[in-house]
Design a protein around this motif. Structure first.
Motif, short mmCIF file in Angstrom:
data_model
loop_
_atom_site.label_atom_id
_atom_site.label_comp_id
_atom_site.label_asym_id
_atom_site.label_seq_id
_atom_site.Cartn_x
_atom_site.Cartn_y
_atom_site.Cartn_z
N SER A 42 -14.07 20.05 7.31
CA SER A 42 -14.47 18.60 7.35
C SER A 42 -13.11 18.27 6.42
O SER A 42 -12.36 16.94 6.57
N GLY A 43 -13.16 18.79 5.12
CA GLY A 43 -11.62 17.79 4.18
C GLY A 43 -10.61 17.95 4.67
O GLY A 43 -9.68 16.99 4.51
N VAL A 44 -10.30 19.12 6.29
CA VAL A 44 -9.05 18.93 6.41
C VAL A 44 -9.37 17.80 8.04
O VAL A 44 -8.20 16.63 8.05
N GLU A 45 -10.33 17.46 8.50
CA GLU A 45 -10.80 16.45 9.53
C GLU A 45 -10.68 14.87 8.76
O GLU A 45 -10.18 14.26 9.02
N THR A 46 -11.23 14.32 7.13
CA THR A 46 -10.90 13.88 6.66
C THR A 46 -9.67 13.26 6.00
O THR A 46 -9.40 12.29 5.55
N GLY A 47 -8.73 14.17 5.79
CA GLY A 47 -6.91 14.33 5.49
C GLY A 47 -7.57 14.56 3.71
O GLY A 47 -6.22 14.56 3.32
N ARG A 48 -8.54 15.24 3.66
CA ARG A 48 -8.33 15.59 1.82
C ARG A 48 -8.02 16.58 1.70
O ARG A 48 -6.51 17.03 0.80
N PHE A 49 -7.68 18.04 2.80
CA PHE A 49 -7.18 19.10 2.92
C PHE A 49 -5.56 18.77 3.75
O PHE A 49 -5.95 18.03 5.07
N PRO A 50 -4.59 19.87 3.56
CA PRO A 50 -3.46 19.93 4.86
C PRO A 50 -3.95 20.10 6.19
O PRO A 50 -5.07 20.81 6.84
N LYS A 51 -3.10 19.84 7.31
CA LYS A 51 -3.71 20.03 8.31
C LYS A 51 -2.64 21.36 8.49
O LYS A 51 -2.13 21.49 7.77
N PRO A 52 -3.66 22.03 9.28
CA PRO A 52 -3.32 23.05 9.86
C PRO A 52 -1.80 23.05 11.37
O PRO A 52 -2.06 21.75 11.84
N VAL A 53 -1.34 24.24 11.60
CA VAL A 53 0.20 23.78 11.50
C VAL A 53 -0.54 25.89 13.50
O VAL A 53 -0.84 26.73 12.85
N ARG A 54 -0.09 24.85 14.86
CA ARG A 54 -1.12 25.87 15.60
C ARG A 54 -0.09 27.53 15.94
O ARG A 54 1.71 26.53 15.52
N LEU A 55 -0.12 28.05 15.79
CA LEU A 55 0.86 29.38 15.77
C LEU A 55 1.11 30.25 17.27
O LEU A 55 1.87 30.60 17.19
N GLY A 56 -0.12 29.77 17.24
CA GLY A 56 -0.38 30.59 18.88
C GLY A 56 -1.51 29.94 20.21
O GLY A 56 -2.27 28.62 19.07
N LYS A 57 -1.83 30.30 21.40
CA LYS A 57 -2.87 29.48 21.38
C LYS A 57 -4.59 29.74 20.44
O LYS A 57 -5.06 28.47 21.26
N ARG A 58 -4.69 30.57 20.06
CA ARG A 58 -6.01 30.73 18.91
C ARG A 58 -5.30 31.34 18.18
O ARG A 58 -6.66 31.26 17.29
N THR A 59 -4.67 30.55 17.41
CA THR A 59 -4.28 31.01 16.03
C THR A 59 -3.72 29.49 15.58
O THR A 59 -2.47 28.62 15.70
N VAL A 60 -4.26 29.03 14.29
CA VAL A 60 -3.29 27.86 12.86
C VAL A 60 -3.72 28.71 12.05
O VAL A 60 -4.49 30.25 11.32
N ALA A 61 -2.95 27.94 10.57
CA ALA A 61 -2.61 28.84 9.71
C ALA A 61 -1.88 27.12 8.84
O ALA A 61 -1.22 26.45 9.55
N TRP A 62 -2.13 27.80 7.84
CA TRP A 62 -1.05 26.09 6.63
C TRP A 62 -0.36 26.74 6.50
O TRP A 62 0.09 27.77 6.10
N ARG A 63 0.30 25.67 5.91
CA ARG A 63 1.92 26.21 5.04
C ARG A 63 1.61 26.48 3.68
O ARG A 63 0.76 25.59 3.16
N ILE A 64 2.23 27.94 3.78
CA ILE A 64 2.33 27.78 1.74
C ILE A 64 2.37 26.63 0.98
O ILE A 64 2.06 26.61 -0.23
N SER A 65 3.53 26.30 1.40
CA SER A 65 3.76 24.98 0.58
C SER A 65 2.56 23.77 0.34
O SER A 65 2.19 23.25 -0.49
N ASP A 66 1.74 23.35 1.84
CA ASP A 66 0.88 22.30 1.60
C ASP A 66 -0.09 23.36 0.98
O ASP A 66 -1.04 22.24 -0.36
N ILE A 67 -0.40 23.29 0.63
CA ILE A 67 -1.46 25.10 -0.08
C ILE A 67 -1.15 24.59 -1.51
O ILE A 67 -1.76 24.49 -2.46
N ARG A 68 -0.02 25.24 -1.89
CA ARG A 68 0.28 25.35 -3.52
C ARG A 68 0.29 23.89 -3.77
O ARG A 68 0.20 23.55 -5.06
N LYS A 69 1.03 22.79 -3.21
CA LYS A 69 0.35 21.35 -3.75
C LYS A 69 -1.16 21.03 -3.81
O LYS A 69 -1.15 19.81 -4.72
#
Length: 75
Positions: A42-69
């Protein structure tokens, strides 16, 4: 029970269970940010948390730099 300390690599990506933790994993994965999956998404959807990066068809992840920030902003 021994407390497991989570450290982040300098750069790269983390999956959702590495961010919010997974008690059922063997060994359990401690949470970097102790919130529920639905609260995180929900926080990702509203912009409170960082958006994920799509690494594959069914794989998403978050940049470590965004999580540290995010952790620095909250702390």
């Amino acid at each position: 029970m021994k407390q497991q300390v989570t450290t982040l690599p300098a750069e790269g990506f983390v999956r959702l269970n590495q961010i919010i933790g997974d008690k059922k994993a063997n060994p359990p994965i401690p949470a970097l940010i102790p919130i529920s999956r639905s609260t995180w998404l929900s926080g990702v959807e509203t912009g409170r948390f960082p958006k994920p990066v799509r690494l594959g068809k069914r794989t998403v992840a978050w940049r470590i730099s965004d999580i540290r920030k995010l952790i620095d902003e909250v702390a």
